[in-house]
Design an enzyme around this catalytic site. Structure first.
Site, PDB file in Angstrom:
ATOM      1  N   SER A   1       0.738  -1.014  -0.003  1.00  0.00           N
ATOM      2  CA  SER A   1       0.174  -0.063  -0.106  1.00  0.00           C
ATOM      3  C   SER A   1       0.961   1.452  -0.032  1.00  0.00           C
ATOM      4  CB  SER A   1      -1.050  -0.026   1.363  1.00  0.00           C
ATOM      5  OG  SER A   1      -1.597  -1.009   1.386  1.00  0.00           O
TER       6      SER A   1
ATOM      7  N   HIS B   1      -9.182  -6.016  -8.692  1.00  0.00           N
ATOM      8  CA  HIS B   1      -7.643  -6.139  -7.924  1.00  0.00           C
ATOM      9  C   HIS B   1      -6.999  -7.028  -8.347  1.00  0.00           C
ATOM     10  CE1 HIS B   1      -9.697  -2.724  -5.995  1.00  0.00           C
ATOM     11  NE2 HIS B   1      -8.448  -2.221  -5.793  1.00  0.00           N
TER      12      HIS B   1
ATOM     13  N   HIS C   1      -2.855 -12.441  -0.486  1.00  0.00           N
ATOM     14  CA  HIS C   1      -2.714 -12.422   0.993  1.00  0.00           C
ATOM     15  C   HIS C   1      -3.390 -13.716   1.338  1.00  0.00           C
ATOM     16  CE1 HIS C   1      -2.969  -7.740   0.343  1.00  0.00           C
ATOM     17  NE2 HIS C   1      -2.058  -8.044   1.612  1.00  0.00           N
TER      18      HIS C   1
ATOM     19  N   TYR D   1      -5.402 -14.179   3.909  1.00  0.00           N
ATOM     20  CA  TYR D   1      -6.666 -13.972   4.521  1.00  0.00           C
ATOM     21  C   TYR D   1      -7.706 -14.143   3.236  1.00  0.00           C
ATOM     22  CZ  TYR D   1      -6.098  -9.130   3.086  1.00  0.00           C
ATOM     23  OH  TYR D   1      -5.829  -8.150   2.520  1.00  0.00           O
ATOM     24  N   GLU D   2      -7.207 -13.990   1.924  1.00  0.00           N
ATOM     25  CA  GLU D   2      -8.112 -14.305   0.977  1.00  0.00           C
ATOM     26  C   GLU D   2      -8.657 -15.700   0.786  1.00  0.00           C
ATOM     27  OE1 GLU D   2      -7.108 -11.768  -2.552  1.00  0.00           O
ATOM     28  OE2 GLU D   2      -5.134 -11.514  -1.410  1.00  0.00           O
TER      29      GLU D   2
ATOM     30  N   ALA E   1       2.141  -1.839   4.211  1.00  0.00           N
ATOM     31  CA  ALA E   1       1.623  -0.907   5.167  1.00  0.00           C
ATOM     32  C   ALA E   1       1.458  -1.705   6.531  1.00  0.00           C
ATOM     33  CB  ALA E   1       0.319  -0.298   4.985  1.00  0.00           C
TER      34      ALA E   1
ATOM     35  N   MET F   1      -0.551  -8.082   7.629  1.00  0.00           N
ATOM     36  CA  MET F   1      -1.029  -9.391   7.020  1.00  0.00           C
ATOM     37  C   MET F   1      -0.116  -9.769   5.852  1.00  0.00           C
ATOM     38  SD  MET F   1      -4.849  -7.942   7.693  1.00  0.00           S
ATOM     39  CE  MET F   1      -5.266  -6.736   8.962  1.00  0.00           C
ATOM     40  N   SER F   2       0.924  -9.449   5.991  1.00  0.00           N
ATOM     41  CA  SER F   2       1.682 -10.204   4.790  1.00  0.00           C
ATOM     42  C   SER F   2       3.291 -10.222   4.855  1.00  0.00           C
ATOM     43  CB  SER F   2       1.576  -8.926   3.586  1.00  0.00           C
ATOM     44  OG  SER F   2       2.280  -7.810   3.793  1.00  0.00           O
TER      45      SER F   2
ATOM     46  N   ASN G   1      -0.653   3.271  10.598  1.00  0.00           N
ATOM     47  CA  ASN G   1      -1.677   3.606  11.826  1.00  0.00           C
ATOM     48  C   ASN G   1      -0.924   3.437  12.913  1.00  0.00           C
ATOM     49  OD1 ASN G   1      -2.612   1.157  10.256  1.00  0.00           O
ATOM     50  ND2 ASN G   1      -3.150   0.833  12.503  1.00  0.00           N
TER      51      ASN G   1
ATOM     52  N   HIS H   1      -9.549   0.662   7.010  1.00  0.00           N
ATOM     53  CA  HIS H   1      -8.632   0.246   5.799  1.00  0.00           C
ATOM     54  C   HIS H   1      -8.356   1.662   5.193  1.00  0.00           C
ATOM     55  CE1 HIS H   1      -6.684  -1.502   2.432  1.00  0.00           C
ATOM     56  NE2 HIS H   1      -7.698  -1.349   1.659  1.00  0.00           N
TER      57      HIS H   1
HETATM   58  N1  HPA Z   1      -2.773  -4.319  11.758  1.00  0.00           N
HETATM   59  C1  HPA Z   1      -2.545  -5.244  10.842  1.00  0.00           C
HETATM   60  N2  HPA Z   1      -2.389  -4.708   9.661  1.00  0.00           N
HETATM   61  C2  HPA Z   1      -2.369  -3.682   9.197  1.00  0.00           C
HETATM   62  C3  HPA Z   1      -2.402  -2.442  10.207  1.00  0.00           C
HETATM   63  C4  HPA Z   1      -2.768  -2.910  11.439  1.00  0.00           C
HETATM   64  O1  HPA Z   1      -2.764  -2.050  12.422  1.00  0.00           O
HETATM   65  N3  HPA Z   1      -2.097  -1.558   9.559  1.00  0.00           N
HETATM   66  C5  HPA Z   1      -2.100  -1.951   8.115  1.00  0.00           C
HETATM   67  N4  HPA Z   1      -1.954  -3.093   7.851  1.00  0.00           N
END
Ligand code: HPA
Length: 278
Positions: free
Chosen positions: A28, A59, A81, A83-84, A111, A209-210, A233, A245
């Site tokens: 991202s 996507h 990913h 989770y997909e 990210a 998550m990657s 974040n 997201h």
């Molecule tokens: N947690 C998990 N995955 C993320 C986060 C988070 O706070 N921010 C961006 N990807």
């Protein structure tokens, strides 16, 4: 699995004549990185047999092959990913393919949520090591002996020389870079505050998550690996905000120029080093 990989490799080979030396996964915020590349071939993932195509409509993602300066490279615009719903072996198929095509260095970006004291959304973090214990290994199953050994060493996943070049390059470009440990969780839900306190106790500085599974598959093949996280974040419970997201995308978008600069300058610097010249 090896037959699947060989079939995908053959299809890819037919669509490009470029032998990449570097592979880059665009997380991202780096989606526009292609603007920096002299792109010669665009290969949508759904044109590659056996490829895990994204479950999010529109996507599906694609490989970009071309040059950054004079460095032949391949970039993944859009990653897969866990989770997909794919197996970890499917998730790392693109990484393995990029290695089979000839890439010697894998540059991972993502990210992530920040846990380290003093971190702010928008910070960039050089990944120094990872915690893989919360996701299945992509190496589970019959070992692919053609790629690597059954029990690969993971004592230095993120290449020390590459890390030093990235830190030096950041300094030269006036970019401040945090350093820390990245942890992969499966997602897709964000963490609870209690999970974040647990991860912090375990030594994690960033959570996402990657990336970790990709780094493991690449080290299995002997690729040199490095990575940078965009702290999009503060992790759950560390700020008053709920996680969305949209916030992740907004922050990633805000720092995309700096992120692109450090990635681009680092790649150029890698290949000015004699040890990486082949
Ligand atoms: N947690 C998990 N995955 C993320 C986060 C988070 O706070 N921010 C961006 N990807």
């Amino acid at each position: 699995m090896m037959e699947l990989l060989n079939r995908a490799y053959a299809a890819l080979k037919e669509k490009t004549s470029i032998t990449p030396r570097l592979a880059l996964v665009l997380g991202s915020g780096l989606g526009d990185f292609a603007e920096n590349m002299d792109v010669r071939d665009i290969i949508p993932y759904d044109e590659i047999p056996g490829f895990p195509v994204s479950t999010v409509p529109g996507h599906s993602g694609r490989f970009l092959l071309g040059y950054l300066g004079d460095v032949p490279m391949i970039a993944m615009q859009g990653r897969v990913h866990y989770y997909e719903g794919y197996s970890m072996q499917q998730v790392v198929l693109p990484i393995r393919l990029m290695g089979m095509l000839g890439a010697k260095v894998l540059f991972l970006t993502n990210a992530a949520g920040g846990l380290q004291d003093g971190m702010q959304p928008g910070d960039l973090m050089l990944i120094e090591d990872h915690i893989s214990s919360f996701v299945p290994s992509p190496l589970i199953g019959k070992n692919l002996d053609a790629l690597g050994t059954r029990f690969p060493d993971m004592s230095c996943v993120y290449d020390k020389a590459l890390r030093e070049i990235i830190l030096k390059t950041a300094g030269e470009n006036g970019i401040s870079l945090k350093r820390g440990i990245y942890t992969q969780l499966t997602g897709p839900q964000f963490e609870t505050p209690t999970e974040i306190r647990m991860l912090k106790k375990l030594g994690a500085d960033a959570v996402g998550m990657s990336t970790v599974c990709e780094a493991i598959a690449a080290r299995h093949m002997g690729l040199r690996v490095c990575g940078i996280s965009c702290i999009s974040n503060l992790a759950a419970g560390l700020s008053a905000n709920k996680l969305t997201h949209e916030e992740v995308q907004e922050t990633a978008n805000r720092v995309k120029d700096t992120f692109a600069t450090i990635v681009k300058a680092s790649i150029s610097a890698f290949f000015e080093q004699n040890e990486l010249a082949d």
